[in-house]
Design an enzyme around this catalytic site. Structure first.
Site, short mmCIF file in Angstrom:
data_model
loop_
_atom_site.label_atom_id
_atom_site.label_comp_id
_atom_site.label_asym_id
_atom_site.label_seq_id
_atom_site.Cartn_x
_atom_site.Cartn_y
_atom_site.Cartn_z
N THR A 96 0.92 -1.16 0.00
CA THR A 96 -0.03 0.16 -0.19
C THR A 96 0.98 1.13 0.10
OG1 THR A 96 -1.46 -1.07 1.14
CG2 THR A 96 -1.95 1.05 1.21
N LYS A 171 -7.93 1.84 -2.97
CA LYS A 171 -7.49 1.33 -1.82
C LYS A 171 -7.78 2.52 -0.79
CE LYS A 171 -5.16 -0.88 1.51
NZ LYS A 171 -5.76 -2.26 2.10
N LYS A 246 -1.90 5.10 8.49
CA LYS A 246 -0.96 4.95 7.40
C LYS A 246 -1.84 5.03 6.28
CE LYS A 246 1.58 2.21 4.24
NZ LYS A 246 1.81 0.68 3.79
P1 NAD Z 1 5.61 -6.31 7.12
O1 NAD Z 1 6.36 -4.76 7.67
O2 NAD Z 1 5.39 -7.17 7.92
O3 NAD Z 1 6.73 -6.58 6.13
C1 NAD Z 1 7.31 -5.78 5.16
C2 NAD Z 1 8.76 -6.67 4.75
O4 NAD Z 1 9.45 -5.90 3.84
C3 NAD Z 1 9.63 -6.80 6.06
O5 NAD Z 1 9.71 -8.19 6.48
C4 NAD Z 1 10.75 -6.11 5.60
O6 NAD Z 1 12.04 -6.64 6.10
C5 NAD Z 1 10.83 -6.22 4.37
N1 NAD Z 1 11.81 -5.05 3.75
C6 NAD Z 1 11.86 -3.74 3.57
N2 NAD Z 1 12.43 -3.07 2.93
C7 NAD Z 1 13.12 -4.28 2.20
C8 NAD Z 1 14.19 -4.32 1.30
N3 NAD Z 1 14.67 -3.26 0.72
N4 NAD Z 1 14.60 -5.53 0.55
C9 NAD Z 1 13.78 -6.64 1.07
N5 NAD Z 1 13.02 -6.61 1.85
C10 NAD Z 1 12.55 -5.61 2.53
O7 NAD Z 1 4.47 -5.34 6.52
P2 NAD Z 1 3.31 -6.17 6.09
O8 NAD Z 1 1.92 -6.29 7.15
O9 NAD Z 1 3.50 -7.61 5.23
O10 NAD Z 1 2.63 -5.12 4.94
C11 NAD Z 1 3.12 -4.78 3.48
C12 NAD Z 1 2.47 -4.08 2.73
O11 NAD Z 1 1.16 -4.55 2.63
C13 NAD Z 1 2.36 -2.64 3.57
O12 NAD Z 1 2.27 -1.61 2.47
C14 NAD Z 1 1.03 -2.83 4.16
O13 NAD Z 1 0.32 -1.58 4.35
C15 NAD Z 1 -0.04 -3.69 3.18
N6 NAD Z 1 -0.95 -4.21 3.84
C16 NAD Z 1 -1.12 -4.66 5.01
C17 NAD Z 1 -1.99 -5.30 5.66
C18 NAD Z 1 -2.01 -6.30 7.16
O14 NAD Z 1 -2.85 -6.37 7.39
N7 NAD Z 1 -0.83 -6.34 7.64
C19 NAD Z 1 -3.06 -5.52 4.86
C20 NAD Z 1 -3.26 -4.84 3.67
C21 NAD Z 1 -2.18 -4.22 3.01
#
Ligand code: NAD
Length: 301
Positions: A96, A171, A246
């Site tokens: 997102t 979204k 966010k």
């Molecule tokens: P998260 O923080 O659990 O996962 C993100 C991952 O990206 C982390 O493990 C981090 O180490 C990795 N990362 C960061 N920079 C990196 C890089 N340069 N190279 C490789 N890996 C890297 O977040 P999430 O909950 O999985 O959410 C991911 C996305 O999905 C976000 O944008 C969030 O807003 C969106 N989202 C989340 C949810 C939810 O319920 N968790 C729901 C809908 C949308």
């Protein structure tokens, strides 16, 4: 297909697992060693870098925290654009992020001969694990046609929202409407409590009347009427307040850049910011009911 998944966090890891289950070969990369190990335990190949992950990929899926991470992974040195030179895998960003960044990235991708789609999701960790996410996709029709069979392994509804940025726009609009709606339901149920009106009676009436909404009938912020709602498990998420904040911040950025009036969206963002500051960041966003109940009337944000 050979698929690279960059970002194996709460969402990316179970999404990669569903791609593996569908028979794809999945090279995963994350900065955190523990996440890489989890992907290996699921049967995936662990890549040593972004470049290694995308080396032979037909599709590259990014699932990263925010716009700056996606930009760095795509356009940074040794990033996706560099590493796929001479080939044209489909790029799908399911993070997102803000509409402006994704439009800029898609334009840069086009110059490099690549198709980049924005495909943010709704459904949370539960939906990612069950493979029942909703994907809102922005980009070309040709890109969407290539993406659809891959996204079907992770989601139940795959919708082409329009041109580049349309997925992120959908979204932002959806979650802004949801946040405003949730605060409204919380205010109504709190007022009912204070007026001595039985919660269940209000639910029975309102859920079949004109104020009926998903926030009320699936996620009722007042404990009681909807047994499966987070309000009945001490507001364990669900969808955390920090994530809603966010998304409301992204919606405000989009509204500012489009010059669109969003007085309630702005107010909802202030309320969620105050909640996050006051210890509710990790609770489900429906905790606004309990939070409001602690406020004197003249201390409204
Ligand atoms: P998260 O923080 O659990 O996962 C993100 C991952 O990206 C982390 O493990 C981090 O180490 C990795 N990362 C960061 N920079 C990196 C890089 N340069 N190279 C490789 N890996 C890297 O977040 P999430 O909950 O999985 O959410 C991911 C996305 O999905 C976000 O944008 C969030 O807003 C969106 N989202 C989340 C949810 C939810 O319920 N968790 C729901 C809908 C949308």
């Amino acid at each position: 297909m050979n698929i690279a998944v960059i970002g194996l966090g709460n969402m990316g890891l179970p999404m990669a697992a569903n791609l593996l289950r569908a028979g794809h070969s999945v090279a995963g990369y994350d900065l955190v060693a523990e996440n890489r190990a989890r992907h290996a335990a699921n049967g995936g190949r662990v890549a040593t870098s972004v470049a290694d992950a995308v080396g032979d990929a037909d599709v590259v899926l990014t699932m990263l925290p925010a716009g700056q991470h996606v930009e760095a992974v795509c356009m940074g040195q040794g990033g996706v654009f560099d590493a796929v030179k001479g080939r044209s895998p489909l790029l799908i960003d399911s993070s997102t992020i803000d509409v402006d960044t994704v439009r800029k990235l898609a334009a840069e991708a086009r110059i490099a001969g690549l198709d980049l789609l924005d495909a943010p999701v709704s459904g949370g960790v539960g939906g990612a694990t069950a493979g029942t996410l909703t994907f809102m996709v922005g980009g070309t029709a040709a890109g969407f046609a290539r993406a659809e069979p891959v996204l079907k392994a992770m989601g139940k509804a795959i919708i082409h929202a329009g041109a580049s940025g349309a997925g992120q726009a959908a979204k932002a609009c959806n979650n802004m409407m949801l946040a405003i709606n949730m605060i409204g339901v919380a205010e109504g149920f709190l007022l009912a409590d204070r007026l001595g009106l039985d919660r269940q009676k209000l639910f029975d009436i309102a859920s079949t009347a004109t104020s009926q909404s998903w926030a009320m009938t699936s996620y009722c912020p007042a404990p009681g009427p909807v047994p499966a709602a987070p309000s009945n498990r001490d507001y364990a998420p669900g969808f955390a307040t920090a994530l809603m904040l966010k998304d409301l911040t992204l919606a405000q950025g989009a509204a500012a850049s489009a010059g669109s009036p969003t007085p309630l969206g702005a107010h909802a963002r202030r309320i969620y910011a105050a909640m996050a500051e006051q210890g509710e960041a990790g609770q489900d966003f429906s905790v606004v009911f309990r939070w409001l109940a602690t406020k004197p009337r003249d201390e409204a944000v």
